[in-house]
Write an enzyme that holds these catalytic residues in place. Structure first.
Site, short mmCIF file in Angstrom:
data_model
loop_
_atom_site.label_atom_id
_atom_site.label_comp_id
_atom_site.label_asym_id
_atom_site.label_seq_id
_atom_site.Cartn_x
_atom_site.Cartn_y
_atom_site.Cartn_z
N HIS A 112 6.55 -2.60 9.81
CA HIS A 112 7.38 -1.98 8.78
C HIS A 112 6.55 -1.19 7.78
O HIS A 112 5.35 -1.40 7.66
CB HIS A 112 8.18 -3.04 8.02
CG HIS A 112 7.32 -3.98 7.23
ND1 HIS A 112 6.70 -5.07 7.79
CD2 HIS A 112 6.96 -3.99 5.92
CE1 HIS A 112 6.01 -5.71 6.87
NE2 HIS A 112 6.14 -5.07 5.72
N ARG A 148 -2.78 -4.13 8.01
CA ARG A 148 -2.49 -2.70 8.10
C ARG A 148 -2.90 -2.17 9.45
O ARG A 148 -4.03 -2.40 9.88
CB ARG A 148 -3.33 -1.93 7.06
CG ARG A 148 -2.82 -2.03 5.68
CD ARG A 148 -3.66 -1.13 4.74
NE ARG A 148 -3.62 -1.77 3.45
CZ ARG A 148 -4.65 -2.38 2.88
NH1 ARG A 148 -5.85 -2.36 3.44
NH2 ARG A 148 -4.49 -2.97 1.73
#
Ligand code: ZN
Length: 321
Positions: free
Chosen positions: A170, A190
């Site tokens: 997301h 990340r």
């Protein structure tokens, strides 16, 4: 017993802006401020009680020393974290681990989160889920940076709600402001950060490809969200999520036009944030002014309360035993 009003903690972010000042009237530090940690007992930024007998106390300390305020709930840390996020620019494409992986690798809770969209620019979108069908396909797309093929983009508008279980790929993209209810965790893996360089450090932020491969749910499945609406005179209560579909938190919207009486679910405590309007909170014969940007916690000892005025709040309760 009084409700506990809380002073937020503000976090600078590479993708942040100044809307927490211009829209919510908060006194924020200089620079690009991405996150308001509004109701937080997390060690990376705690909110502090501003009224009553516990004024000046950090929420995490209250959890440790006065568990009766939280209905004698179990757990090493205050389990929830309420934030307001100002995505002036896009956040990194990311994933969060579940409790088991996070405990083993990070020594903290995992992170399931959800977003109520406070505001979104025309045409704004976010990243939610991915298109890989197998782990092999996922790893190859991640390692080759095939972001257009991998990532699913979803259009977004004010008032939308998204439930983001741990393992979901997301990102909030630019021009979106959300109220986030999440597990109290600061672990983010990340996979892509748009090759941005931090103005202060001159460096790119670290990526976590291996951890992302370990924790992303494959294939992506959209959770089933059934928003339940209850009318009460002119007022509305929307229930966005609750247990068992959402094992960590229940999240509600209170849309108040005149006066609404509220109580906790079986002896719990309640977190609440005013996102528009103003009004009054009455508990035990005491009266408190409420305005946009206020955050408060109603301890377990207060069994019912009344909110009146013309205002909108997002509230939550822990669903853990
Ligand atoms: Zn996230």
């Amino acid at each position: 017993m009084e409700p506990l009003f809380l002073k937020p903690y503000f976090q600078p972010k590479i993708w942040g802006g100044r809307k927490l000042e211009t829209i919510f009237d908060y006194d924020i530090p200089e620079g690009d401020i991405g996150e308001c940690w509004a109701i937080s007992g997390h060690q990376h930024g705690q909110s502090v009680v501003i009224n009553g007998e516990y004024a000046g106390t950090k929420l995490g300390d209250l959890w440790n020393e006065h568990r009766e305020l939280f209905g004698d709930a179990k757990g090493d840390v205050f389990p929830l974290l309420t934030k307001i996020l100002d995505a002036e620019d896009s956040l990194s494409v990311q994933v969060h681990p579940d409790n088991a992986y996070s405990k083993e690798h990070e020594g903290e809770l995992g992170k399931t989160e959800c977003w109520y969209i406070i505001d979104a620019e025309e045409g704004a979108e976010l990243i939610y889920g991915h298109n890989a069908k197998t782990h092999e396909e996922l790893n190859s797309m991640l390692e080759n940076g095939q972001w257009n093929d991998l990532l699913r983009k979803v259009p977004v508008k004010k008032g939308d709600f998204f439930y983001v279980p741990s393992g979901t790929v997301h990102a909030l993209n630019k021009g979106i402001m959300v109220l986030e209810t999440q597990q109290s965790s600061d672990t983010t893996y990340r996979m892509y950060d748009y090759d941005r360089v931090d103005k202060k450090t001159g460096e790119k932020r670290e990526l976590h490809i291996k951890q992302s491969e370990d924790t992303i749910t494959v294939p992506h499945v959209d959770p089933k969200i059934n928003i339940e609406t209850k009318k009460n005179g002119k007022n509305l209560i929307n229930t966005f999520v609750h247990s068992p579909q959402s094992p960590f938190f229940a999240v509600y919207e209170w849309l108040i036009k005149d006066e609404l009486n509220l109580q906790h679910k079986d002896g719990k405590y309640t977190l609440a944030s005013v996102i528009t309007g103003s009004g009054k909170l009455v508990t035990d014969g005491n009266e408190y002014e409420l305005k946009k940007g206020d955050h408060f916690l109603i301890p377990a000892q207060i069994s019912n309360w009344t909110i009146s005025g013309d205002l909108q709040l997002i509230s939550s309760e822990s669903e853990e035993k």
